[in-house]
Motif scaffolding. Structure first.
Motif, PDB file in Angstrom:
ATOM      1  N   THR A   6       0.824  -1.216   0.000  1.00  0.00           N
ATOM      2  CA  THR A   6       0.000   0.000   0.000  1.00  0.00           C
ATOM      3  C   THR A   6       0.853   1.259   0.000  1.00  0.00           C
ATOM      4  OG1 THR A   6      -1.758  -1.132   1.204  1.00  0.00           O
ATOM      5  CG2 THR A   6      -1.787   1.273   1.255  1.00  0.00           C
ATOM      6  N   LEU A   7       1.944   1.244   0.767  1.00  0.00           N
ATOM      7  CA  LEU A   7       2.797   2.423   0.903  1.00  0.00           C
ATOM      8  C   LEU A   7       3.856   2.516  -0.191  1.00  0.00           C
ATOM      9  CD1 LEU A   7       3.242   2.360   4.791  1.00  0.00           C
ATOM     10  CD2 LEU A   7       1.718   3.821   3.445  1.00  0.00           C
ATOM     11  N   GLY A   8       3.826   1.591  -1.138  1.00  0.00           N
ATOM     12  CA  GLY A   8       4.730   1.666  -2.274  1.00  0.00           C
ATOM     13  C   GLY A   8       6.124   1.129  -2.019  1.00  0.00           C
ATOM     14  N   VAL A   9       6.298   0.411  -0.918  1.00  0.00           N
ATOM     15  CA  VAL A   9       7.619  -0.135  -0.596  1.00  0.00           C
ATOM     16  C   VAL A   9       7.869  -1.434  -1.353  1.00  0.00           C
ATOM     17  CG1 VAL A   9       9.097  -1.016   1.266  1.00  0.00           C
ATOM     18  CG2 VAL A   9       7.586   0.937   1.680  1.00  0.00           C
ATOM     19  N   GLY A  10       6.819  -2.176  -1.571  1.00  0.00           N
ATOM     20  CA  GLY A  10       6.972  -3.486  -2.203  1.00  0.00           C
ATOM     21  C   GLY A  10       7.169  -3.409  -3.704  1.00  0.00           C
ATOM     22  N   ASN A  11       7.967  -4.310  -4.240  1.00  0.00           N
ATOM     23  CA  ASN A  11       8.112  -4.503  -5.675  1.00  0.00           C
ATOM     24  C   ASN A  11       8.580  -5.932  -5.906  1.00  0.00           C
ATOM     25  OD1 ASN A  11      10.980  -4.576  -5.349  1.00  0.00           O
ATOM     26  ND2 ASN A  11      11.050  -2.329  -5.471  1.00  0.00           N
ATOM     27  N   ALA A  12       8.758  -6.288  -7.172  1.00  0.00           N
ATOM     28  CA  ALA A  12       9.099  -7.672  -7.493  1.00  0.00           C
ATOM     29  C   ALA A  12      10.415  -8.107  -6.849  1.00  0.00           C
ATOM     30  CB  ALA A  12       9.180  -7.831  -9.008  1.00  0.00           C
ATOM     31  N   ARG A  13      11.405  -7.204  -6.796  1.00  0.00           N
ATOM     32  CA  ARG A  13      12.709  -7.558  -6.225  1.00  0.00           C
ATOM     33  C   ARG A  13      12.645  -7.780  -4.725  1.00  0.00           C
ATOM     34  NH1 ARG A  13      17.255  -3.541  -7.195  1.00  0.00           N
ATOM     35  NH2 ARG A  13      15.570  -2.114  -6.640  1.00  0.00           N
ATOM     36  N   ARG A  14      11.779  -7.003  -4.046  1.00  0.00           N
ATOM     37  CA  ARG A  14      11.701  -7.082  -2.590  1.00  0.00           C
ATOM     38  C   ARG A  14      10.651  -8.056  -2.088  1.00  0.00           C
ATOM     39  NH1 ARG A  14      11.241  -0.656  -2.254  1.00  0.00           N
ATOM     40  NH2 ARG A  14      13.390  -0.082  -2.769  1.00  0.00           N
ATOM     41  N   GLU A  15       9.951  -8.690  -3.006  1.00  0.00           N
ATOM     42  CA  GLU A  15       8.841  -9.570  -2.634  1.00  0.00           C
ATOM     43  C   GLU A  15       9.270 -10.633  -1.624  1.00  0.00           C
ATOM     44  OE1 GLU A  15       4.867 -11.282  -3.151  1.00  0.00           O
ATOM     45  OE2 GLU A  15       5.716  -9.376  -3.803  1.00  0.00           O
ATOM     46  N   ARG A  16      10.347 -11.340  -1.910  1.00  0.00           N
ATOM     47  CA  ARG A  16      10.804 -12.426  -1.042  1.00  0.00           C
ATOM     48  C   ARG A  16      11.233 -11.890   0.325  1.00  0.00           C
ATOM     49  NH1 ARG A  16      12.537 -17.609  -1.045  1.00  0.00           N
ATOM     50  NH2 ARG A  16      14.361 -18.137   0.225  1.00  0.00           N
ATOM     51  N   LEU A  17      11.972 -10.763   0.329  1.00  0.00           N
ATOM     52  CA  LEU A  17      12.445 -10.185   1.584  1.00  0.00           C
ATOM     53  C   LEU A  17      11.277  -9.730   2.461  1.00  0.00           C
ATOM     54  CD1 LEU A  17      14.693  -9.170   3.437  1.00  0.00           C
ATOM     55  CD2 LEU A  17      14.710  -7.031   2.111  1.00  0.00           C
ATOM     56  N   LEU A  18      10.282  -9.096   1.848  1.00  0.00           N
ATOM     57  CA  LEU A  18       9.128  -8.617   2.596  1.00  0.00           C
ATOM     58  C   LEU A  18       8.340  -9.781   3.206  1.00  0.00           C
ATOM     59  CD1 LEU A  18       7.847  -5.727   0.300  1.00  0.00           C
ATOM     60  CD2 LEU A  18       8.783  -5.491   2.602  1.00  0.00           C
ATOM     61  N   ARG A  19       8.179 -10.835   2.434  1.00  0.00           N
ATOM     62  CA  ARG A  19       7.446 -11.993   2.952  1.00  0.00           C
ATOM     63  C   ARG A  19       8.220 -12.664   4.085  1.00  0.00           C
ATOM     64  NH1 ARG A  19       2.844 -13.163   0.579  1.00  0.00           N
ATOM     65  NH2 ARG A  19       2.437 -12.511  -1.570  1.00  0.00           N
ATOM     66  N   LEU A  20       9.533 -12.765   3.948  1.00  0.00           N
ATOM     67  CA  LEU A  20      10.348 -13.342   5.016  1.00  0.00           C
ATOM     68  C   LEU A  20      10.279 -12.484   6.276  1.00  0.00           C
ATOM     69  CD1 LEU A  20      13.542 -14.530   3.072  1.00  0.00           C
ATOM     70  CD2 LEU A  20      11.858 -15.976   4.245  1.00  0.00           C
ATOM     71  N   THR A  21      10.313 -11.152   6.091  1.00  0.00           N
ATOM     72  CA  THR A  21      10.225 -10.236   7.228  1.00  0.00           C
ATOM     73  C   THR A  21       8.870 -10.358   7.919  1.00  0.00           C
ATOM     74  OG1 THR A  21      11.711  -8.677   6.116  1.00  0.00           O
ATOM     75  CG2 THR A  21      10.413  -7.826   7.960  1.00  0.00           C
ATOM     76  N   ALA A  22       7.802 -10.424   7.111  1.00  0.00           N
ATOM     77  CA  ALA A  22       6.449 -10.567   7.674  1.00  0.00           C
ATOM     78  C   ALA A  22       6.331 -11.866   8.468  1.00  0.00           C
ATOM     79  CB  ALA A  22       5.414 -10.538   6.553  1.00  0.00           C
ATOM     80  N   ASN A  23       6.860 -12.968   7.910  1.00  0.00           N
ATOM     81  CA  ASN A  23       6.801 -14.257   8.603  1.00  0.00           C
ATOM     82  C   ASN A  23       7.608 -14.235   9.895  1.00  0.00           C
ATOM     83  OD1 ASN A  23       5.167 -15.394   6.639  1.00  0.00           O
ATOM     84  ND2 ASN A  23       6.878 -16.240   5.471  1.00  0.00           N
ATOM     85  N   ALA A  24       8.809 -13.631   9.839  1.00  0.00           N
ATOM     86  CA  ALA A  24       9.672 -13.573  11.017  1.00  0.00           C
ATOM     87  C   ALA A  24       9.046 -12.725  12.121  1.00  0.00           C
ATOM     88  CB  ALA A  24      11.043 -13.011  10.629  1.00  0.00           C
ATOM     89  N   LEU A  25       8.469 -11.578  11.746  1.00  0.00           N
ATOM     90  CA  LEU A  25       7.805 -10.716  12.723  1.00  0.00           C
ATOM     91  C   LEU A  25       6.628 -11.430  13.378  1.00  0.00           C
ATOM     92  CD1 LEU A  25       7.630  -7.118  11.183  1.00  0.00           C
ATOM     93  CD2 LEU A  25       8.433  -7.716  13.474  1.00  0.00           C
ATOM     94  N   ALA A  26       5.806 -12.066  12.545  1.00  0.00           N
ATOM     95  CA  ALA A  26       4.626 -12.768  13.066  1.00  0.00           C
ATOM     96  C   ALA A  26       5.040 -13.879  14.017  1.00  0.00           C
ATOM     97  CB  ALA A  26       3.811 -13.333  11.898  1.00  0.00           C
ATOM     98  N   LEU A  27       6.065 -14.648  13.631  1.00  0.00           N
ATOM     99  CA  LEU A  27       6.521 -15.752  14.465  1.00  0.00           C
ATOM    100  C   LEU A  27       7.120 -15.257  15.780  1.00  0.00           C
ATOM    101  CD1 LEU A  27       6.974 -18.797  14.750  1.00  0.00           C
ATOM    102  CD2 LEU A  27       9.178 -18.495  13.585  1.00  0.00           C
ATOM    103  N   ALA A  28       7.955 -14.207  15.695  1.00  0.00           N
ATOM    104  CA  ALA A  28       8.611 -13.675  16.898  1.00  0.00           C
ATOM    105  C   ALA A  28       7.594 -13.103  17.879  1.00  0.00           C
ATOM    106  CB  ALA A  28       9.626 -12.612  16.507  1.00  0.00           C
ATOM    107  N   LEU A  29       6.620 -12.338  17.363  1.00  0.00           N
ATOM    108  CA  LEU A  29       5.611 -11.751  18.239  1.00  0.00           C
ATOM    109  C   LEU A  29       4.729 -12.827  18.877  1.00  0.00           C
ATOM    110  CD1 LEU A  29       4.525  -8.641  16.134  1.00  0.00           C
ATOM    111  CD2 LEU A  29       5.675  -8.609  18.345  1.00  0.00           C
ATOM    112  N   THR A  30       4.280 -13.778  18.064  1.00  0.00           N
ATOM    113  CA  THR A  30       3.421 -14.843  18.592  1.00  0.00           C
ATOM    114  C   THR A  30       4.149 -15.650  19.663  1.00  0.00           C
ATOM    115  OG1 THR A  30       2.308 -15.015  16.442  1.00  0.00           O
ATOM    116  CG2 THR A  30       1.997 -16.839  17.980  1.00  0.00           C
ATOM    117  N   ALA A  31       5.387 -16.046  19.360  1.00  0.00           N
ATOM    118  CA  ALA A  31       6.165 -16.837  20.321  1.00  0.00           C
ATOM    119  C   ALA A  31       6.454 -16.033  21.586  1.00  0.00           C
ATOM    120  CB  ALA A  31       7.472 -17.292  19.677  1.00  0.00           C
ATOM    121  N   GLY A  32       6.788 -14.752  21.418  1.00  0.00           N
ATOM    122  CA  GLY A  32       7.098 -13.909  22.569  1.00  0.00           C
ATOM    123  C   GLY A  32       5.916 -13.733  23.495  1.00  0.00           C
TER     124      GLY A  32
END
Length: 208
Positions: free
Chosen positions: A168-194
């Motif tokens: 939505t904020l224009g940060v995502g693109n094809a090159r960053r797709e994998r990094l953004l998804r990994l970051t989202a997964n890591a954040l979700a996992l860390a917060l849930t576990a914490g």
């Protein structure tokens, strides 16, 4: 929707860091709770900093809920008839964002009434003794159940919401797709576990 979501995400990161202080004992945890009430001193009066944070967070929650409703109504007007087949790639988190938001809204109300006001707190709520209050709550089966279910909903919400906000904020693109998804997964996992670590710590006797 995106901006209010990121504000709440920043709060969750700070909140889970504070919650994990429970593993360092009552003095550390109660001291942290006391600091929340005097932060900003001597410039700010007692609890002013805490109330400023609460107002910002409440505004973010309100903006998020209103935005979700508006987007939902807009989607219905744009497509009054459901798709015959579910779109490929539509994750479970994506499909359950609405209900996840409802669960979290109800949880916030219960959480405040339990550990802030003490209205629905099991046993004797003690002002100024949050360590003991946390143990009281997570010594009940329903306190653990409500909290863990809500934290699983937080994980799903963050997983989809972070990636969606980036688009939505224009940060995502094809090159960053994998990094953004990994970051989202890591954040979700860390917060849930914490967050879940706290009731598990009480249930197993690590926090007592």
């Amino acid at each position: 929707m995106a901006v209010s979501g990121l504000i709440m995400l920043a709060y969750l990161v700070a909140h889970v860091a504070g919650n994990l202080k429970v593993f360092f004992g009552p003095e550390e945890f109660n001291g942290y709770a006391h600091w929340l009430r005097v932060m900003g001193a001597p410039v700010l009066h007692h609890e002013w900093g805490l109330w400023l944070a609460r107002i910002v967070l409440l505004a973010a929650v309100g903006a998020h809920a209103v935005s979700a409703y508006q987007l939902s109504r807009r989607d219905i007007r744009a497509r009054p008839t459901r798709y015959a087949h579910r779109r490929k790639g539509s994750s479970y988190a994506t499909r359950t964002m609405r209900w996840g938001g409802v669960i979290l809204g109800l949880f916030i109300v219960w959480h405040v009434l339990d550990l802030t006001t003490g209205t629905v707190h099991p046993g004797g709520f003690e002002e100024g003794r949050p360590y003991q209050n946390v143990i009281d709550t997570f010594s009940t089966w329903y306190g653990n159940t409500i909290y863990i279910v809500a934290m699983l909903a937080v994980g799903l919400h963050v997983r989809h919401g972070f990636w969606s906000a980036a688009q939505t904020l224009g940060v995502g693109n094809a090159r960053r797709e994998r990094l953004l998804r990994l970051t989202a997964n890591a954040l979700a996992l860390a917060l849930t576990a914490g967050f879940i670590a706290v009731p598990v710590g009480v249930m197993t006797g690590v926090v007592n």
